[in-house]
Design a protein around this motif. Sequence first.
Motif, PDB file in Angstrom:
ATOM      1  N   SER A   1      -2.863  -7.804  -0.157  1.00 40.50           N
ATOM      2  CA  SER A   1      -2.800  -6.634  -0.640  1.00 40.50           C
ATOM      3  C   SER A   1      -1.844  -6.897  -2.166  1.00 40.50           C
TER       4      SER A   1
ATOM      5  N   ASP B   1       1.012  -1.545   0.114  1.00 42.89           N
ATOM      6  CA  ASP B   1       0.120  -0.036   0.133  1.00 42.89           C
ATOM      7  C   ASP B   1       0.889   1.227  -0.179  1.00 42.89           C
TER       8      ASP B   1
ATOM      9  N   HIS C   1      -7.438   2.143  -8.082  1.00 43.12           N
ATOM     10  CA  HIS C   1      -7.609   1.066  -7.508  1.00 43.12           C
ATOM     11  C   HIS C   1      -8.950   0.381  -7.225  1.00 43.12           C
TER      12      HIS C   1
ATOM     13  N   LYS D   1      -4.350  -1.885  -7.901  1.00 41.14           N
ATOM     14  CA  LYS D   1      -4.169  -2.121  -6.584  1.00 41.14           C
ATOM     15  C   LYS D   1      -5.508  -2.215  -5.589  1.00 41.14           C
TER      16      LYS D   1
ATOM     17  N   ILE E   1      -6.276  -3.815  -1.530  1.00 34.92           N
ATOM     18  CA  ILE E   1      -6.311  -3.648  -0.168  1.00 34.92           C
ATOM     19  C   ILE E   1      -7.178  -4.647   0.146  1.00 34.92           C
TER      20      ILE E   1
END
Length: 796
Positions: free
Chosen positions: A212, A41, A50, A287, A289
């Motif tokens: 992650s 992160d 994201h 990404k 998370i």
Amino acid sequence: MGRAELPLHAPGTQTDKGYIGQSVPRPGAQRLLQGRGAFVDDLRFPRLAHAVFFRSPYAHARIKALGLEKARSAPGVIGVFDGRAVAEYCKPWVGVLAHLKGIKSPPQHAIAIERACWQGEAVAAVVAETRAQAEDAAALIEAEWQELPVVVDMEAALRGDAVIHEELKDNICFKREHDTGGVDEAFAKADVVVEETYHFGRHTGVCLEGRSILADYNAAEHSLTVYHSTQAPHMMQDIFARHLGIPEGSVRVIAKDVGGSYGIKVHVYPDEMATAALSVMLRRPVKFIADRLESFATDIHAREHRVKISIAVSRAGEILAFDLDDLTAIGPYSVYPRTSGIEGNQVVNLTGGPYRHQKYRARMHVVFTNKNVTCQYRAVGHPIAVALTEAIVDKAAAQLGMDPAEFRRKNLIPDDAYPYTFPSGIKFEKLSHHKCIDLLLQLMKYEELRKEQQDLRAKNIFRGIGLAAMIEVTNPSPAFYGVGGARISAQDGATLRLEPSGMVTVLCGVTEQGQGTDAIFAQIAASAVGVTLDKVRVITGDTGVTPYGGGTWASRGAGIGGEAVLLAGRALRANVLEIASQILKTGKEELEVKDNQVVNRLTREAKLPLEELGRIAHFRPDTLPVDFQAELTVTRHYTPRQYGFTFTNGIQASLVEVDVDTGFVKLLKHWCVEDAGTVVNPMLVDEQIRGGVVQGIGAALYEECLYGPDGQLLNGSMADYLVPMSGEMPDIVCAHVETPTRQSQLGAKGVGEAGTAGAPGAVMNAINDALAPLGARVATMPFTPQRVLQALGKVG
């Protein structure tokens, strides 16, 4: 205490021992304390997007319709995708292994297509410029559901009251039976037969850093770089390549700093596969998370078992036989690629493990339910097998009127009986149960504690002492996964390179997850080559530069990765001496490497600094003989082959006090004596044991993922899910017996799961020992105050 001399088994010198056996702090600790960690992160990329997932609110429901248009038009949204769109880029998988005969599971997609099978399963993905924008857009998704029958109870799943996957005909993922023969006869002639049923609550890892992943697809090269909080980069490289249709050599997986894993991060997760697919679809870095709520709902759970066990014992106190019936629930899918059948299989393999009986029968069923999936978590199956074995052993000793320590001494496998084949078929190279129990009883002053216990009972203070002997699987060979067809490497490699400056660079496939492998690799490399620790730099967790290897799991870091480092280090030292002999024009047998210098072996006189040797080899090889080539980069691999597993053993003890009015259990002290072979770094080994004990205590007293009858997770937050805290933890005393394995030159076994394996059983036995004068017993983990009071008959 109890630490013997540390032998290294191949021909070597005192240089080899070097730092091995010394308590050296982790080299990365200062960097992390100063806030210089590089977690997933922390990474920032141009055009980074994201991902957020829209998840099912139901435990089992058909997706009748998904309204995605409002989400697509929300601010910052780059794309919104359902399961069918993602499936065009990511092939589904099936979590089975060929050597688990009959195991079955349906295909699983990165995002569910037709049905959601547990509350929290992803059914759509939103990709936006920021995480907040993606979350806002996900809230705009409209779904129409058809609720389906929910299977939550294990017994109902086994009966098949409702079948989750109709194409599989029933809810049985895997079943196994094992019978040595002669069990009924042993029970028939036994003087004492003891039986009890134990229940183990499912729980999860609660890693400090959530799952992650950052995937970065390069369309120009058809390549994928994945920054991943994972334990097994090479395994994930293979999986991303095969399921996304990218050549394996074009996939690079990098595991930078990882904030804890405990087995949670060694599996394939659908939302992580979807994130990689989204990067390919959008041709930009994406990404994901997992936040804490997602972690509770989607990180693998473990250890939901109902086990009935019986033990047959002679009047003289000899264990004659064990009989086991285990039922365990795994959620709606077997997790890929390690499968969800391994935990139950381990319970069958390990139950009764420390003892010398020869008659054993086991039945085990693994069933699908509409809860989150379960799979391998720290100590896989060991806490179950150890707890139920040690609890029934204690109960048998009580019925015979024998002290539980003496009962164990009578039945533990003798230290001179090895090699030994256990009734489940597993083979032990060399264990030390009697040395361990002798050291434990001395360390804890057992007789004094027993006397104090009796004195306090007269004052209505109820203290209990619990013992738990254990065995632990470490350093697994290809017999664990490879034989079943899983592309999970049992070997690991290490590359050692002497730089022109005299520094030694170590590259290894075993990843650093906070357990200190970087420290022990530096110690082993420095010792093998003959340099000081400050001259060693360790790089792990990058498939682009490290040799191929299995990564971090099953306590294999020191025993497999460390052995590869030792072999490469010895080979590099030999090469250094070859070069030095050419430069110094003397026989290499007259030379040694010590403290960054080539020295005379006999006089220890310094002859050549390694930085000067490096300068000549790298920049002035023209000064060396024409027919001589300096080699200052060496790679070696290691795979254990003689035994399927390198077993360790040990024994733990717990001292508790039970408040019989409130049901609260106070932990007063805990001891662990462990035999993990050669101890490379005593401080790190002890901290691994202590951390494992704390996780085991969590299972025994606090942690449980609670589900309602509708399959809803009831306590999926840190406000409701209890974890052990420092204020409740006792002093944990560690000691060691060392029986190095002869399968390797280093002699190291594993230690990362020992604490977790034995602690629940020791705590359970201590509680039951405290309650014994009151005629009460507990057999359902975790042992909450309510359950203690129920056992005492004080609440319903």
